[in-house]
Design a protein around this motif. Structure first.
Motif, PDB file in Angstrom:
ATOM      1  N   ASP A   1       0.807  -1.220   0.000  1.00 29.26           N
ATOM      2  CA  ASP A   1       0.000   0.000   0.000  1.00 29.26           C
ATOM      3  C   ASP A   1       0.843   1.274   0.000  1.00 29.26           C
ATOM      4  OD1 ASP A   1       0.976  -0.190   2.548  1.00 29.26           O
ATOM      5  OD2 ASP A   1      -0.965  -0.077   3.560  1.00 29.26           O
ATOM      6  N   GLN A   2       2.158   1.133  -0.203  1.00 28.75           N
ATOM      7  CA  GLN A   2       3.029   2.300  -0.353  1.00 28.75           C
ATOM      8  C   GLN A   2       3.753   2.168  -1.696  1.00 28.75           C
ATOM      9  OE1 GLN A   2       5.537   2.657   3.109  1.00 28.75           O
ATOM     10  NE2 GLN A   2       3.813   2.342   4.518  1.00 28.75           N
ATOM     11  N   PRO A   3       3.029   2.430  -2.767  1.00 26.90           N
ATOM     12  CA  PRO A   3       3.551   2.097  -4.094  1.00 26.90           C
ATOM     13  C   PRO A   3       4.678   3.014  -4.557  1.00 26.90           C
ATOM     14  CG  PRO A   3       1.486   3.289  -4.291  1.00 26.90           C
ATOM     15  CD  PRO A   3       1.676   3.008  -2.827  1.00 26.90           C
ATOM     16  N   THR A   4       5.608   2.418  -5.286  1.00 26.50           N
ATOM     17  CA  THR A   4       6.582   3.187  -6.058  1.00 26.50           C
ATOM     18  C   THR A   4       6.178   3.194  -7.539  1.00 26.50           C
ATOM     19  OG1 THR A   4       7.986   1.229  -6.334  1.00 26.50           O
ATOM     20  CG2 THR A   4       8.456   2.670  -4.458  1.00 26.50           C
ATOM     21  N   TRP A   5       5.334   2.257  -7.911  1.00 28.19           N
ATOM     22  CA  TRP A   5       4.747   2.199  -9.262  1.00 28.19           C
ATOM     23  C   TRP A   5       3.365   1.565  -9.106  1.00 28.19           C
ATOM     24  CZ3 TRP A   5       6.764  -1.215 -13.893  1.00 28.19           C
ATOM     25  CH2 TRP A   5       6.245  -0.731 -15.100  1.00 28.19           C
ATOM     26  N   GLU A   6       2.332   2.363  -9.248  1.00 29.65           N
ATOM     27  CA  GLU A   6       0.981   1.850  -9.042  1.00 29.65           C
ATOM     28  C   GLU A   6       0.636   0.812 -10.102  1.00 29.65           C
ATOM     29  OE1 GLU A   6      -1.815   5.060  -8.952  1.00 29.65           O
ATOM     30  OE2 GLU A   6      -1.399   5.526  -6.840  1.00 29.65           O
ATOM     31  N   LEU A   7      -0.176  -0.154  -9.677  1.00 26.64           N
ATOM     32  CA  LEU A   7      -0.547  -1.236 -10.588  1.00 26.64           C
ATOM     33  C   LEU A   7      -1.252  -0.701 -11.825  1.00 26.64           C
ATOM     34  CD1 LEU A   7      -0.843  -4.174 -11.364  1.00 26.64           C
ATOM     35  CD2 LEU A   7      -2.809  -4.344  -9.828  1.00 26.64           C
ATOM     36  N   VAL A   8      -2.143   0.302 -11.659  1.00 25.98           N
ATOM     37  CA  VAL A   8      -2.853   0.817 -12.835  1.00 25.98           C
ATOM     38  C   VAL A   8      -1.888   1.463 -13.824  1.00 25.98           C
ATOM     39  CG1 VAL A   8      -5.097   1.129 -11.727  1.00 25.98           C
ATOM     40  CG2 VAL A   8      -3.385   2.968 -11.588  1.00 25.98           C
ATOM     41  N   MET A   9      -0.807   2.053 -13.316  1.00 29.01           N
ATOM     42  CA  MET A   9       0.168   2.659 -14.211  1.00 29.01           C
ATOM     43  C   MET A   9       1.023   1.591 -14.898  1.00 29.01           C
ATOM     44  SD  MET A   9      -0.644   5.746 -14.116  1.00 29.01           S
ATOM     45  CE  MET A   9       0.709   6.468 -15.034  1.00 29.01           C
ATOM     46  N   ALA A  10       1.369   0.556 -14.153  1.00 32.28           N
ATOM     47  CA  ALA A  10       2.110  -0.549 -14.764  1.00 32.28           C
ATOM     48  C   ALA A  10       1.260  -1.224 -15.837  1.00 32.28           C
ATOM     49  CB  ALA A  10       2.517  -1.551 -13.691  1.00 32.28           C
ATOM     50  N   ARG A  11      -0.050  -1.329 -15.560  1.00 28.81           N
ATOM     51  CA  ARG A  11      -0.946  -1.948 -16.552  1.00 28.81           C
ATOM     52  C   ARG A  11      -1.074  -1.077 -17.791  1.00 28.81           C
ATOM     53  NH1 ARG A  11      -2.854  -3.957 -20.130  1.00 28.81           N
ATOM     54  NH2 ARG A  11      -4.636  -5.372 -20.310  1.00 28.81           N
ATOM     55  N   LYS A  12      -1.086   0.234 -17.585  1.00 29.41           N
ATOM     56  CA  LYS A  12      -1.127   1.145 -18.738  1.00 29.41           C
ATOM     57  C   LYS A  12       0.086   0.935 -19.638  1.00 29.41           C
ATOM     58  CE  LYS A  12       0.788   4.906 -18.476  1.00 29.41           C
ATOM     59  NZ  LYS A  12       2.133   5.473 -18.849  1.00 29.41           N
ATOM     60  N   ASP A  13       1.273   0.849 -19.013  1.00 24.46           N
ATOM     61  CA  ASP A  13       2.488   0.630 -19.792  1.00 24.46           C
ATOM     62  C   ASP A  13       2.478  -0.729 -20.475  1.00 24.46           C
ATOM     63  OD1 ASP A  13       3.224   3.079 -18.849  1.00 24.46           O
ATOM     64  OD2 ASP A  13       5.014   2.401 -17.782  1.00 24.46           O
ATOM     65  N   THR A  14       1.945  -1.718 -19.770  1.00 27.72           N
ATOM     66  CA  THR A  14       1.881  -3.063 -20.337  1.00 27.72           C
ATOM     67  C   THR A  14       1.012  -3.078 -21.589  1.00 27.72           C
ATOM     68  OG1 THR A  14       2.238  -4.041 -18.161  1.00 27.72           O
ATOM     69  CG2 THR A  14       1.292  -5.469 -19.843  1.00 27.72           C
ATOM     70  N   GLN A  15      -0.073  -2.280 -21.575  1.00 26.07           N
ATOM     71  CA  GLN A  15      -0.909  -2.196 -22.771  1.00 26.07           C
ATOM     72  C   GLN A  15      -0.153  -1.537 -23.921  1.00 26.07           C
ATOM     73  OE1 GLN A  15      -3.923  -3.725 -22.864  1.00 26.07           O
ATOM     74  NE2 GLN A  15      -3.678  -3.414 -25.078  1.00 26.07           N
ATOM     75  N   LEU A  16       0.709  -0.576 -23.583  1.00 31.00           N
ATOM     76  CA  LEU A  16       1.539   0.034 -24.628  1.00 31.00           C
ATOM     77  C   LEU A  16       2.450  -1.011 -25.267  1.00 31.00           C
ATOM     78  CD1 LEU A  16       2.540   3.412 -22.928  1.00 31.00           C
ATOM     79  CD2 LEU A  16       0.846   3.081 -24.746  1.00 31.00           C
ATOM     80  N   PHE A  17       3.001  -1.913 -24.432  1.00 30.94           N
ATOM     81  CA  PHE A  17       3.839  -3.003 -24.981  1.00 30.94           C
ATOM     82  C   PHE A  17       3.019  -3.833 -25.961  1.00 30.94           C
ATOM     83  CE2 PHE A  17       5.528  -3.554 -20.348  1.00 30.94           C
ATOM     84  CZ  PHE A  17       6.105  -2.297 -20.366  1.00 30.94           C
ATOM     85  N   LEU A  18       1.842  -4.242 -25.499  1.00 30.28           N
ATOM     86  CA  LEU A  18       1.002  -5.134 -26.297  1.00 30.28           C
ATOM     87  C   LEU A  18       0.582  -4.481 -27.605  1.00 30.28           C
ATOM     88  CD1 LEU A  18      -1.207  -6.556 -23.399  1.00 30.28           C
ATOM     89  CD2 LEU A  18       0.541  -7.805 -24.673  1.00 30.28           C
ATOM     90  N   ASP A  19       0.201  -3.196 -27.525  1.00 33.17           N
ATOM     91  CA  ASP A  19      -0.248  -2.490 -28.727  1.00 33.17           C
ATOM     92  C   ASP A  19       0.895  -2.341 -29.728  1.00 33.17           C
ATOM     93  OD1 ASP A  19      -2.717  -2.273 -27.561  1.00 33.17           O
ATOM     94  OD2 ASP A  19      -2.471  -0.174 -26.944  1.00 33.17           O
ATOM     95  N   ALA A  20       2.066  -1.976 -29.219  1.00 28.69           N
ATOM     96  CA  ALA A  20       3.213  -1.789 -30.115  1.00 28.69           C
ATOM     97  C   ALA A  20       3.615  -3.107 -30.759  1.00 28.69           C
ATOM     98  CB  ALA A  20       4.380  -1.185 -29.339  1.00 28.69           C
TER      99      ALA A  20
END
Length: 283
Positions: A224-243
């Protein structure tokens, strides 16, 4: 005198190193030509595995799996003298390592499972890592011989099959690491990133050095003390998938990670640290 069973890439180079150290080594392989090839280096090759182990002090084994180790040791039994040491470097199941240790003890033999993190060149150069666990008196007796085969002998205590389990854990990381690296390179291709630039990045930035800290993070139970929030990591992961899709470079590992991220976001963990996706694995 030593016997070595299994003349694959690892076993044959172990034997070459032993011969260079002046040891007498008797060798056997299911395909006898591989054993005969070691005669040029000074080994004594046998077509009959029971003859190969006759009169030796210890037997080293590098085979394929549990079934092959069980089969070959059973075939070797007529040639084994009481008290012969059996040292198995095969990557096997933890259950198999435990069962063999107990079964051969009941027959009057001492069996030690000693898997390795070593490639063929390491075996020839006597460098790398060998894992042991179980009977500490036996390990102490064998450690000088094992240390001569490898740079480091790692003792994981008295649990008989702990070394076998640790070997599987390490190999799981290697499989995941390699598959993830393949996805990374595929994404680079999809984005037209030159391979030299990828080398430049990872020569300067070594994410492997983060592994101990990442393990502590995953096992610490605090997300609960994030350095990289899961929603932001998921956003980047979608960028990987799309590219990757646009570049017609399908990914193998990342889609499964994305699905796991979605599962944890649906459970209400979107603003936790992204490492929360590993919570179930370590809880």
């Amino acid at each position: 005198m030593i016997a070595f069973l299994g003349m694959g890439l690892l076993g044959s180079n172990f034997v070459k190193a032993m011969l260079q150290q002046g040891k007498t080594v008797q060798v056997w392989n299911r395909s006898s030509a591989k054993a005969r090839a070691l005669e040029a280096f000074g080994a004594r090759a046998f077509d009959d595995v029971s003859a190969a182990v006759s009169g030796v002090e210890r037997v080293h084994i590098t085979l394929r799996d549990d079934a092959s180790v069980d089969e070959v040791l059973e075939q070797a039994l007529p040639g084994l003298q009481p008290g012969t040491l059996l040292i198995d470097h095969t990557t096997t199941s933890a259950e198999g390592a435990l069962a063999r240790t107990e079964a051969w003890k009941a027959r009057g033999f001492r069996y030690l499972h000693a898997p390795v993190f070593m490639g063929p060149q390491n075996a020839f150069e006597s460098t790398g890592y060998m894992l042991v666990s179980g009977d500490q008196d036996l390990i102490a007796e064998l450690e000088p011989a094992l240390a001569a085969m490898t740079g480091t002998v790692m003792n994981f205590g008295t649990t008989i099959n702990r070394a076998a389990a640790i070997k599987l854990v390490g190999n799981a990381f290697l499989v995941a690491f390699t598959a993830g690296t393949a996805d990374t390179l595929a994404l680079g291709k999809a984005l037209d990133v030159p391979l030299d630039d990828i080398f430049t990045l990872f020569n300067a930035w070594n994410p492997g050095a983060m592994l101990p800290a990442r393990i502590k993070k995953l096992t610490g139970g605090t997300f609960d003390q994030p350095t990289w929030e899961l929603v932001m990591a998921r956003k980047d992961t979608q960028l990987f998938l799309d590219a990757a899709r646009q570049g017609k470079r399908p990914l193998t590992v990342i889609p499964a990670v994305a699905a796991e991220m979605d599962r944890w976001i649906d459970k209400g963990h979107g603003h936790d640290d992204w490492t929360v996706i590993g919570k179930d694995a370590v809880s």
